[in-house]
Design a protein around this motif. Structure first.
Motif, PDB file in Angstrom:
ATOM      1  N   LEU A 102      26.204  35.075 -11.744  1.00 47.05           N
ATOM      2  CA  LEU A 102      24.763  35.252 -11.298  1.00 47.05           C
ATOM      3  C   LEU A 102      24.536  36.465 -10.304  1.00 47.05           C
ATOM      4  O   LEU A 102      23.739  36.910 -10.376  1.00 47.05           O
ATOM      5  N   ARG A 103      25.251  36.217  -9.121  1.00 47.81           N
ATOM      6  CA  ARG A 103      25.151  37.093  -8.141  1.00 47.81           C
ATOM      7  C   ARG A 103      25.447  38.470  -8.568  1.00 47.81           C
ATOM      8  O   ARG A 103      24.825  39.610  -8.199  1.00 47.81           O
ATOM      9  N   GLU A 104      26.346  38.629  -9.546  1.00 47.16           N
ATOM     10  CA  GLU A 104      26.737  40.189 -10.057  1.00 47.16           C
ATOM     11  C   GLU A 104      25.606  40.617 -10.859  1.00 47.16           C
ATOM     12  O   GLU A 104      25.357  41.841 -10.639  1.00 47.16           O
ATOM     13  N   SER A 105      25.088  39.623 -11.584  1.00 47.22           N
ATOM     14  CA  SER A 105      24.083  40.239 -12.423  1.00 47.22           C
ATOM     15  C   SER A 105      22.706  40.614 -11.705  1.00 47.22           C
ATOM     16  O   SER A 105      22.078  41.614 -11.834  1.00 47.22           O
ATOM     17  N   LEU A 106      22.407  39.718 -10.665  1.00 51.49           N
ATOM     18  CA  LEU A 106      21.077  39.990  -9.900  1.00 51.49           C
ATOM     19  C   LEU A 106      21.406  41.346  -8.982  1.00 51.49           C
ATOM     20  O   LEU A 106      20.476  42.020  -8.527  1.00 51.49           O
ATOM     21  N   ALA A 107      22.692  41.509  -8.588  1.00 50.86           N
ATOM     22  CA  ALA A 107      23.029  42.722  -7.951  1.00 50.86           C
ATOM     23  C   ALA A 107      22.434  43.952  -8.572  1.00 50.86           C
ATOM     24  O   ALA A 107      22.436  45.193  -7.936  1.00 50.86           O
TER      25      ALA A 107
END
Length: 226
Positions: A102-107
């Motif tokens: 999820l952090r990678e997607s939001l980045a």
């Protein structure tokens, strides 16, 4: 026009659909020529970036429309949606992997969706959907962090998100849980009352049953909340 093609990768977008999106109820006298001129400019710009140009390049003329000849994986919007969906599916059983995804997607985000495109109805609708998915991904990320025992870490972020999106009860719910797990029961109760007041005054609504049930559980100090 490039955005319209990118929202349908590998698919033909018809001339009429493009004309309606670009010019709506005030089309030009010769819209087909205008479309062709746009395509020439796009192909030239893509060539300047080192990408293939001409009829065999990324933008192809097919049947009664144009097609962007790329896969979904070439587009960040589709990669975001896929990764966010994968992360959401892992919240309960693999929270740490869920947090990573999820952090990678939001980045991938660098501002509001489709910020620099026209106000065509299709682009507007997709922009709203992507922005909604972004908020949902933030909610899922925080849920994974709570699942991973990071209640204290998310309190400050949740307060900011709730101030920005007071209508989203899930942020209220998550903040109440995080505060309760940090030993701040009275603050958790206060969040419920503030949310109830905002919903009543701004929208004429009552809190959802889910939020009300959480409120009662906090008052009863339900062990399942820890």
């Amino acid at each position: 026009m490039l955005t319209m093609l990118a929202l349908n990768p590998g698919q033909v977008v018809g001339f009429d659909e493009l004309i309606d999106e670009l010019w709506g109820e005030a089309p030009l006298k010769n819209t087909r020529n205008a479309l062709q001129a746009n395509v020439r400019r796009m192909r030239k710009s893509l060539a300047e970036l080192g990408l293939p140009e001409g009829e065999e390049g990324l933008i192809r003329t097919v049947d009664n429309g144009y097609m962007l000849d790329v896969s979904e994986e070439a587009l960040d919007a589709y990669r975001f949606l896929r990764m966010a969906e994968q992360g959401a599916a892992l919240v309960a059983r693999e929270p740490h992997e869920s947090i990573r995804l999820l952090r990678e997607s939001l980045a991938m985000w660098r501002g509001p969706a489709l910020l620099d495109v026209s106000d065509g109805p299709r682009c507007r609708a997709v922009a709203l959907r992507l922005d909604e998915q972004r908020k949902t991904a933030r909610e899922d990320l925080i849920q994974a962090q709570l699942q991973a025992g990071e209640a204290g870490v998310v309190v400050a972020e949740l307060k900011q998100l709730l101030a920005q999106y007071p209508e989203r009860e899930r942020f209220s719910e998550q903040l109440m849980i995080a505060l309760y797990r940090c030993g701040r029961q009275s603050e958790a109760v206060d969040i419920f009352h503030r949310t109830r007041k905002w919903l009543d005054e701004e929208l004429g609504l009552k809190p959802s049953q889910r939020l009300h049930t959480l409120y009662q559980a906090i008052l009863m100090q339900d062990p399942s909340l820890l």
